[in-house]
Design a protein around this motif. Structure first.
Motif, PDB file in Angstrom:
ATOM      1  N   UNK A 273      31.165  27.194 -18.087  1.00  0.00           N
ATOM      2  CA  UNK A 273      30.460  25.983 -17.655  1.00  0.00           C
ATOM      3  C   UNK A 273      31.034  24.726 -18.320  1.00  0.00           C
ATOM      4  N   UNK A 274      30.675  23.560 -17.759  1.00  0.00           N
ATOM      5  CA  UNK A 274      31.116  22.288 -18.338  1.00  0.00           C
ATOM      6  C   UNK A 274      30.570  22.123 -19.758  1.00  0.00           C
ATOM      7  N   UNK A 615      33.067  12.851  -9.009  1.00  0.00           N
ATOM      8  CA  UNK A 615      32.532  14.208  -9.108  1.00  0.00           C
ATOM      9  C   UNK A 615      32.895  14.891 -10.431  1.00  0.00           C
ATOM     10  N   UNK A 617      33.055  13.509 -13.208  1.00  0.00           N
ATOM     11  CA  UNK A 617      32.336  12.876 -14.315  1.00  0.00           C
ATOM     12  C   UNK A 617      30.961  13.486 -14.546  1.00  0.00           C
ATOM     13  N   UNK A 618      30.412  14.172 -13.571  1.00  0.00           N
ATOM     14  CA  UNK A 618      29.110  14.803 -13.795  1.00  0.00           C
ATOM     15  C   UNK A 618      29.243  16.321 -13.728  1.00  0.00           C
ATOM     16  N   UNK A 619      28.515  17.028 -14.617  1.00  0.00           N
ATOM     17  CA  UNK A 619      28.675  18.482 -14.703  1.00  0.00           C
ATOM     18  C   UNK A 619      28.166  19.210 -13.462  1.00  0.00           C
ATOM     19  N   UNK A 620      27.161  18.660 -12.785  1.00  0.00           N
ATOM     20  CA  UNK A 620      26.510  19.385 -11.696  1.00  0.00           C
ATOM     21  C   UNK A 620      27.501  19.835 -10.624  1.00  0.00           C
ATOM     22  N   UNK A 621      27.356  21.094 -10.209  1.00  0.00           N
ATOM     23  CA  UNK A 621      28.178  21.580  -9.113  1.00  0.00           C
ATOM     24  C   UNK A 621      29.484  22.206  -9.525  1.00  0.00           C
TER      25      UNK A 621
ATOM     26  N   UNK B   1      24.689  17.389  -4.947  1.00  0.00           N
ATOM     27  CA  UNK B   1      25.151  16.306  -5.833  1.00  0.00           C
ATOM     28  C   UNK B   1      24.029  15.323  -6.151  1.00  0.00           C
ATOM     29  N   UNK B  10      24.069   7.906 -15.809  1.00  0.00           N
ATOM     30  CA  UNK B  10      24.502   8.992 -16.687  1.00  0.00           C
ATOM     31  C   UNK B  10      25.877   8.670 -17.274  1.00  0.00           C
ATOM     32  N   UNK B  11      26.779   8.194 -16.411  1.00  0.00           N
ATOM     33  CA  UNK B  11      28.136   7.900 -16.879  1.00  0.00           C
ATOM     34  C   UNK B  11      28.133   6.767 -17.910  1.00  0.00           C
ATOM     35  N   UNK B  78      22.486  15.437 -19.806  1.00  0.00           N
ATOM     36  CA  UNK B  78      22.627  16.170 -18.536  1.00  0.00           C
ATOM     37  C   UNK B  78      21.261  16.433 -17.928  1.00  0.00           C
ATOM     38  N   UNK B  83      21.713  16.043 -14.012  1.00  0.00           N
ATOM     39  CA  UNK B  83      23.054  16.382 -13.518  1.00  0.00           C
ATOM     40  C   UNK B  83      23.552  17.681 -14.152  1.00  0.00           C
ATOM     41  N   UNK B  84      22.622  18.463 -14.789  1.00  0.00           N
ATOM     42  CA  UNK B  84      23.084  19.696 -15.434  1.00  0.00           C
ATOM     43  C   UNK B  84      23.506  20.726 -14.387  1.00  0.00           C
ATOM     44  N   UNK B  85      24.288  21.725 -14.857  1.00  0.00           N
ATOM     45  CA  UNK B  85      24.793  22.745 -13.921  1.00  0.00           C
ATOM     46  C   UNK B  85      23.663  23.667 -13.467  1.00  0.00           C
TER      47      UNK B  85
END
Lengths: 628, 85
Positions: A273-274, A615, A617-621, B1, B10-11, B78, B83-85
């Motif tokens: 994972x990120x 895309x 820049x963010x961990x999601x996905x 997304x 977040x960034x 996150x 925006x977490x996985x």
């Protein structure tokens, strides 16, 4: 049991372990070959990254460099660890999110350009192959000394071993093999350090022993060391003698060079994972720090032990004699290492004793040797006179403290940096099994790094060059075969260059860091942190960074490291006091400036590339690492 | 997304975090270890001064803390921004 058998047994046992793991974890698909299927735990990955990172340079050379360089060489300690902070914050998590296998692949996609990807491959090959040469010569030194074979034979054995497990195992084999290698190398580094720290300071933790009192004098170890080295005419151990500018730039070059090394970056592609990419950088640094916190202690203690060995009754009494070296069991290491040519003893004044001090005439001695090689009588006489005058001047100065110094005719002992760690347990008269363990550790460090580098080289050639550009339709089987063939070729090239080195290993490694700092690091960082940098800007930046850095190094070290083609030297550099080893940071700055200027003057990157930047820049996905 | 505004926020939070951590990174290595060493010369430790310790060991310890602190901080961000996985 004699030392040779012991070495053979310990080194042999570790090799059986590595091969066992490589066979157990044989790779099936291309995804597993390159990136272990994305399924490596952060702690295991941290250890493997540690083994990957800690090369012959860290294990064998670094403490020796610090032992003779003192405070000035702190750049290695800060530089080679501080880079992991940059990796963790500026590169690793975003590259993991990107989810491909190789560094050139990111450069190619982010800058939507086959040419950018090709330049990425070129930089990667320059960096990795020069780095492999350093490992190969390290393996050669370690094998030749401990298995009592010639340097060339040592190199061949090492090449065969690297070939066998890197080519058969692929990344997964390497990841778990490298965990085992990390454990071997850290034990091998720490145990002799603990013994020596106990002997000298009574403190079992070497990192603390460095700042403790020395048992014989009762005053701090570093103070004792400073006093002894300055009494012998060397520069102080704890004071700065390099310029602040050069030390700053050297540290910076090593730091961003570390963060830009493709074989290190690629490790972070293999975590699930990120968030694991971030913590992996932390764990990697934990395992690296275990060695790096011990290294300065090893350095100072080795230097003190070396001097005490040659002046057993203090600096004002007679040093060890030539006869002692022949007969005394505890000085056998001097003879052993003399046969490798990395340690030299010459009785210049014919008094049968070995005077080790700084005669201040190192540069003049080199000139004299050059003159003798050239064979011009007048030049030899002139160089000899200059050398003698300098030596006499130093001897007269030293005679104020030590009456015998008046008869000294120059320093009679030279010790190569690279033998300090390997010879350290012998100098301190530690048991035979510790000496064997250090041999196994040095080999683990060199082999693990060589294997990681070969992975990076083979994936760049088979994945980026062949599949990415020359033959996109290649089958998975064909790609694996191409990867294995390119590894074999890289090993052959590195072995050949290890036998005929274009310069000292340390010089070529400096090239690797300089190029990584000036090309890969800025390209990746700008690719992530700026949406405005376009293909033209990135390509121009990388090319200019690469060219100025390589040219600056060649101007000082000779074109392609052929020594007599150098126009400048590091003792009198071209720009201010910036040595060629410190130029990577300047190259990086030039890369940033050029890339921004060119991007500003040309069109912004297309929308899909800007979306890509959004895309990553963010961990999601983030999925598992993907092929195309 | 995640939606665009939350990922932008977040960034921005990430960039702020990186800036702060890199200041610490710089001060404890290039600062205390090299540029500011003369200022720390008065603080003695084990036969030398604090700047020497920072250059040879202290900076490495700070790097370690920074890496784990950053990992923890980002895990929190996150979740906070979804925006977490």
């Amino acid at each position: 049991m004699d030392q040779f058998t012991l070495n053979l047994l310990v080194v042999g046992a570790t090799f059986v372990l590595y091969f066992g793991i490589a066979i157990w974890a044989r790779a099936g698909s291309t995804a597993e070959f390159y990136a272990a299927g994305g399924g490596v735990h952060p702690i295991a990955n941290g250890m493997a990254t540690g083994a990957d990172w800690m090369s012959a340079a860290s294990f064998i050379s670094m403490a020796g460099i610090i032992a003779f360089g003192g405070y000035d060489t702190s750049a290695y300690l800060m530089g080679w660890t501080g880079g992991y902070v940059l990796l963790a914050m500026l590169l690793a998590p975003y590259l993991r999110k990107f989810g491909k296998f190789t560094v050139p692949e990111f450069i190619g996609d982010r800058f939507y350009s086959g040419s950018a990807r090709f330049i990425g491959v070129l930089c990667l090959l320059i960096i990795s192959i020069t780095y492999v040469i350093g490992q190969m010569s390290g393996v050669g030194v370690a094998f030749s000394r401990f298995l009592e074979v010639s340097n060339a034979t040592g190199l061949y054995i090492g090449a065969a071993v690297v070939f066998a497990y890197a080519v058969l195992g692929g990344m997964k084999g390497i990841t778990y093999t490298q965990v085992a290698q990390y454990i071997v190398l850290i034990i091998a580094y720490t145990i002799p350090a603990i013994f020596i720290s106990l002997q000298l300071t009574g403190n079992p933790i070497p990192a603390l022993g460095l700042f403790s009192n020395e048992v014989h004098t009762g005053q701090p170890l570093l103070q004792t060391l400073d006093q002894i080295v300055t009494d012998l005419g060397f520069k102080s151990y704890t004071e700065q003698s390099d310029t602040t500018l050069n030390m700053f730039l050297f540290t910076m070059s090593l730091m961003i060079g570390t963060a830009g090394l493709p074989h290190v970056i690629v490790r972070f592609f293999t975590v699930p994972k990120v968030s694991d990419a971030r913590s992996s950088a932390g764990w990697a640094l934990v395992f690296i720090a275990l060695l790096y916190l011990t290294a300065p202690a090893v350095a100072a203690m080795a230097r003190l032990n070396l001097i005490n060995t040659f002046y057993p009754n203090g600096l004002t009494s007679a040093p060890v004699s030539m006869a002692d070296v022949e007969t005394k069991e505890e000085l056998k290491w001097v003879k052993n290492w003399a046969t490798t040519g990395l340690l030299k003893v010459t009785d210049l004044n014919g008094d049968g004793l070995i005077q080790y001090y700084n005669d201040g005439a190192t540069a003049l001695a080199t000139k004299l040797a050059d003159a003798k090689k050239a064979g011009n009588e007048a030049a030899i006489a002139e160089a000899q006179a200059a050398f003698d005058a300098k030596v006499a001047e130093t001897a007269a100065k030293m005679a104020e403290k030590n009456p015998q110094a008046a008869d000294w005719k120059g320093n009679e002992l030279t010790v190569n940096n690279d033998i300090m760690v390997l010879a350290n347990p012998e100098i301190a008269n530690l048991p035979g099994w510790v000496i064997a363990l250090v041999a196994a550790g040095g080999l683990a460090a060199a082999l693990s790094t060589a294997a990681g580098l070969l992975m990076a080289i083979s994936s760049a050639v088979s994945h980026d060059l062949i599949k990415g550009q020359l033959n996109p339709g290649i089958s998975e089987k064909g790609e694996l075969l191409a990867a294995r063939i390119s590894m074999a070729v890289a090993i052959a090239v590195a072995t050949w260059l290890g036998l005929n080195p274009p310069g000292f290993a340390a010089q070529t490694v400096a090239l690797a860091f300089g190029v990584a700092a000036a090309t890969i690091f800025p390209a990746l960082m700008m690719g992530i942190f700026s949406k405005r940098i376009n293909a033209q800007g990135a390509i121009a930046g990388m090319l200019v960074g690469l060219i100025v850095t390589v040219v600056y190094i060649f101007l000082h070290k000779g074109w392609f490291f052929v020594a007599d083609t150098a126009s400048y030297s590091d003792s009198a550099p071209m720009i201010l006091s910036i040595k060629s080893t410190s130029f990577g940071a300047v190259g990086a700055l030039i890369n940033f400036i050029v890339a921004f200027a060119v991007s500003k003057a040309t069109a912004a990157p297309p929308a899909h590339v800007q979306d890509l930047v959004e895309s990553i820049r963010i961990p999601k996905g983030a999925g598992v690492a993907q092929s195309h | 997304m995640a939606d665009k505004s939350s990922s932008n926020a977040y960034w921005a939070a990430n960039i702020r975090t990186i800036m702060i951590y890199l200041v610490v990174w710089f001060v404890c290595s290039f600062g205390f270890g090299i540029l500011l060493r003369p200022m720390l010369a008065g603080i003695k430790i084990g036969g030398t001064d604090l700047g020497f310790w920072f250059a040879q060991q202290g900076s490495i310890l700070v790097f370690l803390v920074l890496n784990f602190a950053y990992a923890a901080r980002m895990n929190k961000l996150d979740r906070q921004y979804g925006v977490e996985e």
